[in-house]
Motif scaffolding. Structure first.
Motif, PDB file in Angstrom:
ATOM      1  N   ASP A 326      -3.150  -8.849 -11.327  1.00  0.00           N
ATOM      2  CA  ASP A 326      -3.220 -10.276 -11.655  1.00  0.00           C
ATOM      3  C   ASP A 326      -2.534 -11.046 -10.526  1.00  0.00           C
ATOM      4  O   ASP A 326      -2.466 -10.558  -9.392  1.00  0.00           O
ATOM      5  N   ASN A 327      -2.006 -12.231 -10.814  1.00  0.00           N
ATOM      6  CA  ASN A 327      -1.365 -13.047  -9.779  1.00  0.00           C
ATOM      7  C   ASN A 327       0.053 -12.590  -9.440  1.00  0.00           C
ATOM      8  O   ASN A 327       0.673 -13.125  -8.521  1.00  0.00           O
ATOM      9  N   ASN A 328       0.573 -11.628 -10.199  1.00  0.00           N
ATOM     10  CA  ASN A 328       1.918 -11.117  -9.936  1.00  0.00           C
ATOM     11  C   ASN A 328       1.830  -9.920  -8.994  1.00  0.00           C
ATOM     12  O   ASN A 328       1.153  -8.932  -9.303  1.00  0.00           O
ATOM     13  N   PRO A 329       2.498  -9.966  -7.846  1.00  0.00           N
ATOM     14  CA  PRO A 329       2.425  -8.864  -6.878  1.00  0.00           C
ATOM     15  C   PRO A 329       2.897  -7.545  -7.477  1.00  0.00           C
ATOM     16  O   PRO A 329       3.869  -7.507  -8.233  1.00  0.00           O
ATOM     17  N   ILE A 330       2.186  -6.477  -7.148  1.00  0.00           N
ATOM     18  CA  ILE A 330       2.570  -5.142  -7.596  1.00  0.00           C
ATOM     19  C   ILE A 330       2.534  -4.202  -6.403  1.00  0.00           C
ATOM     20  O   ILE A 330       1.611  -4.246  -5.575  1.00  0.00           O
ATOM     21  N   HIS A 331       3.548  -3.348  -6.285  1.00  0.00           N
ATOM     22  CA  HIS A 331       3.638  -2.412  -5.161  1.00  0.00           C
ATOM     23  C   HIS A 331       2.621  -1.288  -5.332  1.00  0.00           C
ATOM     24  O   HIS A 331       2.285  -0.886  -6.443  1.00  0.00           O
ATOM     25  N   ILE A 332       2.130  -0.762  -4.200  1.00  0.00           N
ATOM     26  CA  ILE A 332       1.120   0.287  -4.217  1.00  0.00           C
ATOM     27  C   ILE A 332       1.595   1.515  -5.001  1.00  0.00           C
ATOM     28  O   ILE A 332       0.819   2.119  -5.748  1.00  0.00           O
ATOM     29  N   ASP A 333       2.866   1.877  -4.865  1.00  0.00           N
ATOM     30  CA  ASP A 333       3.377   3.067  -5.575  1.00  0.00           C
ATOM     31  C   ASP A 333       3.361   2.844  -7.086  1.00  0.00           C
ATOM     32  O   ASP A 333       2.986   3.748  -7.853  1.00  0.00           O
ATOM     33  N   GLN A 334       3.746   1.654  -7.513  1.00  0.00           N
ATOM     34  CA  GLN A 334       3.780   1.341  -8.939  1.00  0.00           C
ATOM     35  C   GLN A 334       2.362   1.309  -9.512  1.00  0.00           C
ATOM     36  O   GLN A 334       2.100   1.810 -10.619  1.00  0.00           O
ATOM     37  N   LEU A 335       1.440   0.759  -8.720  1.00  0.00           N
ATOM     38  CA  LEU A 335       0.049   0.669  -9.174  1.00  0.00           C
ATOM     39  C   LEU A 335      -0.583   2.054  -9.292  1.00  0.00           C
ATOM     40  O   LEU A 335      -1.254   2.360 -10.296  1.00  0.00           O
ATOM     41  N   SER A 336      -0.371   2.893  -8.288  1.00  0.00           N
ATOM     42  CA  SER A 336      -0.954   4.242  -8.325  1.00  0.00           C
ATOM     43  C   SER A 336      -0.379   5.055  -9.483  1.00  0.00           C
ATOM     44  O   SER A 336      -1.077   5.862 -10.105  1.00  0.00           O
ATOM     45  N   GLN A 337       0.900   4.809  -9.815  1.00  0.00           N
ATOM     46  CA  GLN A 337       1.518   5.496 -10.956  1.00  0.00           C
ATOM     47  C   GLN A 337       0.853   5.070 -12.259  1.00  0.00           C
ATOM     48  O   GLN A 337       0.574   5.905 -13.131  1.00  0.00           O
ATOM     49  N   LEU A 358     -11.814  -9.533  -3.360  1.00  0.00           N
ATOM     50  CA  LEU A 358     -11.321  -9.524  -4.742  1.00  0.00           C
ATOM     51  C   LEU A 358      -9.826  -9.233  -4.841  1.00  0.00           C
ATOM     52  O   LEU A 358      -9.215  -9.466  -5.882  1.00  0.00           O
ATOM     53  N   VAL A 359      -9.259  -8.714  -3.759  1.00  0.00           N
ATOM     54  CA  VAL A 359      -7.853  -8.336  -3.760  1.00  0.00           C
ATOM     55  C   VAL A 359      -7.211  -8.846  -2.469  1.00  0.00           C
ATOM     56  O   VAL A 359      -7.860  -8.882  -1.414  1.00  0.00           O
ATOM     57  N   LYS A 360      -5.954  -9.229  -2.564  1.00  0.00           N
ATOM     58  CA  LYS A 360      -5.226  -9.659  -1.372  1.00  0.00           C
ATOM     59  C   LYS A 360      -3.971  -8.815  -1.212  1.00  0.00           C
ATOM     60  O   LYS A 360      -3.224  -8.602  -2.167  1.00  0.00           O
ATOM     61  N   GLN A 361      -3.767  -8.324   0.011  1.00  0.00           N
ATOM     62  CA  GLN A 361      -2.565  -7.539   0.297  1.00  0.00           C
ATOM     63  C   GLN A 361      -1.470  -8.459   0.824  1.00  0.00           C
ATOM     64  O   GLN A 361      -1.693  -9.267   1.727  1.00  0.00           O
ATOM     65  N   LEU A 362      -0.281  -8.309   0.256  1.00  0.00           N
ATOM     66  CA  LEU A 362       0.881  -9.081   0.673  1.00  0.00           C
ATOM     67  C   LEU A 362       1.819  -8.193   1.474  1.00  0.00           C
ATOM     68  O   LEU A 362       1.679  -6.969   1.474  1.00  0.00           O
ATOM     69  N   PRO A 363       2.795  -8.770   2.186  1.00  0.00           N
ATOM     70  CA  PRO A 363       3.762  -7.950   2.922  1.00  0.00           C
ATOM     71  C   PRO A 363       4.473  -6.954   2.004  1.00  0.00           C
ATOM     72  O   PRO A 363       4.701  -7.237   0.816  1.00  0.00           O
ATOM     73  N   GLY A 364       4.806  -5.791   2.549  1.00  0.00           N
ATOM     74  CA  GLY A 364       5.506  -4.771   1.772  1.00  0.00           C
ATOM     75  C   GLY A 364       4.599  -3.956   0.897  1.00  0.00           C
ATOM     76  O   GLY A 364       5.035  -3.397  -0.116  1.00  0.00           O
ATOM     77  N   LYS A 365       3.298  -3.883   1.265  1.00  0.00           N
ATOM     78  CA  LYS A 365       2.323  -3.087   0.516  1.00  0.00           C
ATOM     79  C   LYS A 365       2.239  -3.508  -0.949  1.00  0.00           C
ATOM     80  O   LYS A 365       2.149  -2.667  -1.858  1.00  0.00           O
ATOM     81  N   GLN A 366       2.262  -4.807  -1.169  1.00  0.00           N
ATOM     82  CA  GLN A 366       2.079  -5.351  -2.518  1.00  0.00           C
ATOM     83  C   GLN A 366       0.714  -6.019  -2.595  1.00  0.00           C
ATOM     84  O   GLN A 366       0.216  -6.554  -1.599  1.00  0.00           O
ATOM     85  N   PHE A 367       0.145  -6.016  -3.797  1.00  0.00           N
ATOM     86  CA  PHE A 367      -1.226  -6.516  -3.957  1.00  0.00           C
ATOM     87  C   PHE A 367      -1.325  -7.461  -5.149  1.00  0.00           C
ATOM     88  O   PHE A 367      -0.600  -7.317  -6.135  1.00  0.00           O
ATOM     89  N   ILE A 368      -2.263  -8.420  -5.038  1.00  0.00           N
ATOM     90  CA  ILE A 368      -2.585  -9.308  -6.147  1.00  0.00           C
ATOM     91  C   ILE A 368      -4.102  -9.437  -6.224  1.00  0.00           C
ATOM     92  O   ILE A 368      -4.804  -9.144  -5.250  1.00  0.00           O
ATOM     93  N   SER A 369      -4.607  -9.885  -7.354  1.00  0.00           N
ATOM     94  CA  SER A 369      -6.048 -10.140  -7.474  1.00  0.00           C
ATOM     95  C   SER A 369      -6.347 -11.523  -6.945  1.00  0.00           C
ATOM     96  O   SER A 369      -5.486 -12.414  -6.951  1.00  0.00           O
ATOM     97  N   MET A 370      -7.592 -11.738  -6.507  1.00  0.00           N
ATOM     98  CA  MET A 370      -8.011 -13.034  -5.963  1.00  0.00           C
ATOM     99  C   MET A 370      -8.744 -13.846  -7.031  1.00  0.00           C
ATOM    100  O   MET A 370      -9.404 -13.292  -7.890  1.00  0.00           O
TER     101      MET A 370
END
Length: 370
Positions: A326-337, A358-370
């Motif tokens: 969603d609009n809240n950034p989530i780290h790649i490790d947390q998402l894969s878990q 559909l997805v935007k990558q933020l600094p620190g390998k965090q992602f949000i939906s577009m």
């Protein structure tokens, strides 16, 4: 920029041998156009590309500064009365992409309005005497580009140029015409109504002041703006010595893409395009999709916004990722878990979704939906 400096800039443009690149060097050194005329010959000669002869011409022109300011003020009033606008190289409205070419125009006289999304534009140019095949392809490609929110840029000439402009307008898109005369001297004259319609759905642009006739020497200068204002140039049909071939050469010099439509080997109108393809100076295309694929990273911001999510080819795993974003950034490790998969598998699919807009990558390998 105030009237005094605009007038000084206008006078500099009238000095023989003093082109845009030299003027920009002078402004960089003296900080304002009016200060250039206050400099001594020795100071002027120290500027890159400014010879002692040019320095002398600038000094002589300084004697005309006051009279020229009165004349220039009248020109500005005429522009305003006609609904035209003057944009300089130093204004925020000046297209950033155009600043990156050799000898960018210092003045742009604009009828209509330039918009931010016009940076996602392509030139569609070609012969003034197209075949039925050329007409059909120009309409097809222009319509497909407009459907993908690409601004069509061309030269308002007869033939392919006019077809490209008209197709963009017919399909509710934006189009920009670059002309080789003053805005009050539309050429060819039968395109006056087309120019007006373009001004209401885009812009008609010239670097030439009001009253400038469409002389032959103006069109090569116009062509460098057509190619320089766009991400690439699409050459539909042109003979080997056509103006569109010059636009293609300029685009290559400006490090822009060139696309060409293959044509009948026995048709003079296809000599130029076939030659460009044969010599690998242009990429062969048969549809707008070929262009969009080639330019996908440059066009990604606008293409991503334009493609409905339901029309995108999304795998079950990709959809599962989207369901957890969603609009809240989530780290790649947390998402894969959360997904119960490896970080590498998750990252590959995230990058695919980012590519689809559909997805935007933020600094620190965090992602949000577009």
């Amino acid at each position: 920029m105030d009237l005094k400096n605009l007038s000084a800039l206008s006078l500099l443009l009238k000095i023989d041998g003093l082109g845009p690149s030299k003027i920009l060097n002078l402004v960089s050194k003296f900080h304002s156009p009016s200060e250039i005329f206050a400099a001594c010959k020795n100071e002027l000669s120290q500027v890159s590309l400014i010879s002692s002869t040019l320095a002398r011409r600038i000094q002589l022109a300084s004697n005309e500064l006051l009279d020229h300011e009165k004349i220039f003020q009248q020109e500005i009033e005429q522009l305003n009365e006609r609904g035209f606008k003057l944009i300089t190289y130093f204004d925020s409205e000046y297209p950033a992409i155009l600043k990156n070419i050799y000898s960018p125009p210092i003045f742009l006289f604009v009828w209509g309005k330039l918009m931010d999304d016009d940076k996602y534009s392509l030139a569609v140019v070609g012969t003034r005497r197209p075949t039925a095949y050329g007409r059909k392809i120009a309409e097809k490609i222009s319509a497909e580009l407009v459907e993908n929110r690409i601004t069509i840029v061309s030269g308002l000439a007869r033939g392919i140029d006019s077809i490209a402009h008209k197709t963009a307008l017919k399909n509710g898109g934006r189009t920009v015409a670059i002309i080789g005369s003053g805005l009050d001297k539309i050429y060819p004259p039968e395109n006056k109504d087309l120019a007006k319609e373009i001004s209401e759905n885009g812009a008609v642009i010239s670097e030439f002041p009001l009253g400038t006739k469409p002389d032959a020497q103006n069109f090569p200068r116009r062509n460098r703006i057509i190619s320089g204002l766009t991400l690439g140039s699409v050459i539909v049909e042109t003979n080997i010595n056509g103006g569109a071939m010059q636009t293609a050469r300029l685009a290559l010099d400006q490090n822009r893409e060139v696309f060409a439509v293959p044509g009948n080997l026995e048709s003079p109108q296809s000599e130029g395009t076939n030659e460009l393809i044969k010599e690998s100076r242009a990429k062969l295309i048969t549809s707008a999709e070929d262009i969009l694929v080639e330019l996908d990273l440059k066009l990604k911001p606008i293409l991503g916004k334009n493609i409905p999510k339901e029309k995108l080819d999304i795998s079950l795993f990709e959809q599962n990722i989207l369901d957890h974003l969603d609009n809240n950034p989530i780290h790649i490790d947390q998402l894969s878990q959360k997904l119960g998969c490896s970080t590498s598998d998750c990252l590959v699919n995230l990058l695919t979704l980012e590519f689809k807009g559909l997805v935007k990558q933020l600094p620190g390998k965090q992602f949000i939906s577009m």
